[in-house]
Design a protein around this motif. Structure first.
Motif, mmCIF file in Angstrom:
data_model
loop_
_atom_site.group_PDB
_atom_site.id
_atom_site.type_symbol
_atom_site.label_atom_id
_atom_site.label_comp_id
_atom_site.label_asym_id
_atom_site.label_seq_id
_atom_site.Cartn_x
_atom_site.Cartn_y
_atom_site.Cartn_z
ATOM 1 N N LYS A 169 0.857 -1.097 0.123
ATOM 2 C CA LYS A 169 -0.029 0.047 0.078
ATOM 3 C C LYS A 169 0.753 1.278 0.156
ATOM 4 C CE LYS A 169 -3.767 2.285 2.849
ATOM 5 N NZ LYS A 169 -4.435 2.310 3.948
ATOM 6 N N TYR A 170 2.070 1.204 0.858
ATOM 7 C CA TYR A 170 3.004 2.465 0.877
ATOM 8 C C TYR A 170 4.162 2.132 0.099
ATOM 9 C CZ TYR A 170 -0.091 3.573 4.856
ATOM 10 O OH TYR A 170 -1.098 4.041 5.475
ATOM 11 N N HIS A 171 3.912 1.727 -1.045
ATOM 12 C CA HIS A 171 5.072 1.318 -1.945
ATOM 13 C C HIS A 171 6.109 2.539 -2.206
ATOM 14 C CE1 HIS A 171 6.973 -0.852 -5.429
ATOM 15 N NE2 HIS A 171 6.791 0.411 -6.190
ATOM 16 N N TRP A 172 5.517 3.407 -2.801
ATOM 17 C CA TRP A 172 6.266 4.819 -2.973
ATOM 18 C C TRP A 172 7.319 5.087 -1.678
ATOM 19 C CZ3 TRP A 172 9.016 5.118 -7.494
ATOM 20 C CH2 TRP A 172 8.598 4.566 -8.575
ATOM 21 N N ALA A 173 6.252 5.400 -0.843
ATOM 22 C CA ALA A 173 6.947 5.626 0.531
ATOM 23 C C ALA A 173 8.225 4.856 0.976
ATOM 24 C CB ALA A 173 5.998 5.767 1.721
ATOM 25 N N LEU A 174 7.879 3.715 0.817
ATOM 26 C CA LEU A 174 8.984 2.822 1.129
ATOM 27 C C LEU A 174 10.307 2.926 0.338
ATOM 28 C CD1 LEU A 174 7.286 -0.876 2.049
ATOM 29 C CD2 LEU A 174 8.816 0.491 3.333
ATOM 30 N N LEU A 175 9.985 2.959 -1.119
ATOM 31 C CA LEU A 175 11.057 3.413 -1.857
ATOM 32 C C LEU A 175 11.979 4.631 -1.823
ATOM 33 C CD1 LEU A 175 9.535 2.231 -5.439
ATOM 34 C CD2 LEU A 175 11.153 0.859 -3.905
ATOM 35 N N CYS A 176 11.044 5.474 -1.224
ATOM 36 C CA CYS A 176 11.679 7.056 -0.896
ATOM 37 C C CYS A 176 12.658 6.676 0.423
ATOM 38 C CB CYS A 176 10.710 7.933 -0.589
ATOM 39 S SG CYS A 176 9.937 8.458 -2.044
ATOM 40 N N LEU A 177 11.985 5.881 1.501
ATOM 41 C CA LEU A 177 12.826 5.885 2.590
ATOM 42 C C LEU A 177 14.065 4.956 2.159
ATOM 43 C CD1 LEU A 177 10.306 5.067 5.475
ATOM 44 C CD2 LEU A 177 11.492 7.138 4.929
ATOM 45 N N SER A 191 11.344 0.933 -10.151
ATOM 46 C CA SER A 191 11.486 0.903 -8.648
ATOM 47 C C SER A 191 12.938 0.941 -8.395
ATOM 48 C CB SER A 191 10.671 -0.091 -8.100
ATOM 49 O OG SER A 191 9.164 0.103 -8.347
ATOM 50 N N ALA A 192 13.453 -0.252 -8.982
ATOM 51 C CA ALA A 192 15.002 -0.581 -8.857
ATOM 52 C C ALA A 192 15.751 0.450 -9.104
ATOM 53 C CB ALA A 192 15.265 -1.764 -9.484
ATOM 54 N N ALA A 193 15.548 1.316 -10.396
ATOM 55 C CA ALA A 193 16.107 2.390 -10.812
ATOM 56 C C ALA A 193 16.081 3.607 -9.685
ATOM 57 C CB ALA A 193 15.613 2.851 -12.216
ATOM 58 N N PHE A 194 14.877 3.775 -9.276
ATOM 59 C CA PHE A 194 14.901 4.795 -8.399
ATOM 60 C C PHE A 194 15.869 4.667 -6.898
ATOM 61 C CE2 PHE A 194 12.739 6.774 -4.461
ATOM 62 C CZ PHE A 194 12.338 8.038 -5.158
ATOM 63 N N ILE A 195 15.705 3.576 -6.472
ATOM 64 C CA ILE A 195 16.510 3.426 -5.381
ATOM 65 C C ILE A 195 17.983 3.226 -5.541
ATOM 66 C CG2 ILE A 195 15.061 2.394 -3.945
ATOM 67 C CD1 ILE A 195 16.186 -0.343 -4.633
#
Length: 483
Positions: free
Chosen positions: A270-278, A399-403
């Motif tokens: 549910k908090y997919h992008w919040a986790l990725l930002c952290l 997602s992988a590229a973002f982190i």
């Protein structure tokens, strides 16, 4: 008689019917064996590709004096090649993440390895600094594509059992980085002296003759043939690996892609992008501290602690040696421990060792012990972080590229800022303060990430996610054979 005949006929039909599933079972077992073999083959090729990436990335250091001589520049004025490669890596991560979600994975990684191979072949022939920087940027792009795609693909291949394979993937990179100086200095006998690292150590007349001879050309055969053979040998290895990367491309189907995409959608938190930002911030500080300490520990030991250069070089080797060795050991620990547990242990080790480094910053004995502990603690953090987040939400290429962009920004920004501050405050251990601050931040950030990851996962949702994963992942028989 008719009843006996009809009974016998019915028994025969039942026997035929039971025989058919037997054939289907044998076919399923055969497909499963082929799937397992293909999965292990793909994993081995990915490890070989990361080994090549490690060698390709690290060989620049020991061959830099020869490359600087080729382009008639001093090393101090050739720093733009590192910036070019870092910017290329950023671009490659972004482009690779976008392409990874819309084209065949192995085809993309094979093409990126071909680009790396071409860049390695051309690099020794570059005669201008601009062209050399351009080649470094091109190889940086291919590194970004391979790093992004390789991490996602290893998770797609192994799912929940991917933690040891993720550790092995990153150990392969560390092993390649360890082998690169040996290949450059021993195997091909690169004769670059440490005096070449300073402006006064260059042979001015030789540089002037080289400049006059090739002033109107962008490419020329290098004077040092060993430099050519070093890059050609690595380029050939990367080229061979790219051929093997293309092999699984012919085994995949659109059905497998649809199944994998459905499984990823079912497992998105549910908090997919919040986790990725952290996790972006987590990797920013972690990678920044790792590169900062590895880059400045030599100069810090000589200027701040008063070590001899030979001792400082040994200290630097201890840091990277324990880092690579513990990354290898992490492959086995990952089979026994959860990724979250390994992150906690690594964070505590980093925090304690960096605290003692700051507390006893003038003690050579503490510097030796804490450096080895710090290198060992950092080893498993990055692959464990990727394996950990995959337990709660699926990683696509974007997602992988973002982190990984977070990691790349930390790699560029933290060492640069730390170096500037250390120059302004030479009496303070700014490098150690940077490592301690990063350790405090990552140690405090992980519980927040864990709480956010587990918050939306109630009992029903966990069962739903598990059932969806079991429904979709085994369907890709080509790559998801039974373990």
């Amino acid at each position: 008689m008719e009843s006996r005949g009809s009974q016998a006929k019915a028994v025969g039909q039942r026997l035929l019917q039971t025989g058919t599933p037997g054939k289907n079972g044998l076919q399923a077992v055969s497909r499963g064996q082929v799937g397992r073999a293909l999965r292990w083959f793909s994993t081995a090729v990915l490890n070989a590709a990361f080994l090549g990436m490690g060698v390709s990335a690290a060989v620049l250091g020991p061959t830099l004096p020869d490359l600087a001589k080729n382009v008639n520049r001093n090393i101090s004025s050739l720093s733009e090649i590192f910036v070019g490669r870092a910017l290329g890596y950023l671009c490659g991560s972004v482009v690779g993440g976008a392409l990874f979600d819309c084209m065949n994975h192995f085809l993309l990684l094979g093409l990126s390895n071909l680009v790396t191979s071409a860049g390695l072949y051309v690099t020794p022939f570059c005669r201008t600094a601009g062209l050399l920087t351009a080649m470094m940027s091109v190889t940086g792009v291919s590194f970004g594509v391979l790093d992004t795609g390789g991490n996602v693909l290893i998770l797609n291949l192994w799912g929940d059992k991917g933690a040891p394979h993720m550790q092995a993937l990153h150990f392969s990179f560390a092993l390649g980085a360890f082998l690169a100086p040996l290949l450059a200095k021993l195997a091909w006998g690169t004769t670059a002296s440490t005096q070449n690292h300073t402006e006064s150590g260059f042979d001015r007349s030789a540089l002037n003759r080289s400049s006059e001879a090739t002033s109107d050309s962008l490419f020329a055969v290098p004077e040092d043939v060993t430099l050519l053979w070093t890059y050609a040998s690595i380029g050939t290895y990367v080229l061979v690996v790219s051929v093997f990367l293309f092999a699984p491309f012919f085994k995949q189907s659109s059905k497998q892609k649809k199944s994998m995409a459905s499984a990823q959608e079912a497992r998105k938190a549910k908090y997919h992008w919040a986790l990725l930002c952290l996790l972006f911030l987590f990797f920013f500080f972690y990678v920044g501290a790792e590169v900062t300490y590895g880059s400045f520990i030599f100069s810090f030991a000589t200027t701040h602690v008063g070590m001899e250069e030979s001792e400082a070089a040994g200290l630097n080797s201890v840091f990277w040696g324990t880092f690579a060795a513990c990354r290898g050991l992490a492959i086995f620990f990952a089979t026994l421990l959860q990724p979250g547990t390994m992150i906690v242990l690594s964070s505590v080790g980093s925090l304690v060792s960096s605290f003692f480094l700051v507390l006893f910053d003038k003690s050579p004995l503490c510097l030796w012990i804490a450096t080895s502990v710090y290198g060992a603690s950092l080893a498993a953090t990055f692959p464990s972080g990727i394996s950990w987040i995959e337990q709660y939400t699926s990683l696509s290429g974007k997602s992988a590229a973002f982190i990984l962009i977070g990691a790349a920004l930390g790699l560029m920004a933290t060492p640069a800022l730390s170096g500037i501050l250390q120059g302004h405050y030479p009496d303070l251990p700014i490098i150690l303060y940077t490592c301690l601050g990063s350790a405090v931040f990552t140690t405090a950030l992980f519980p927040v990430m864990y709480k956010l990851a587990t918050l939306p996962l109630g009992g029903k949702q966990k069962k739903s996610i598990k059932s969806e994963s079991q429904k979709f992942l085994p369907s890709s028989s080509g790559l998801q054979g039974r373990k």
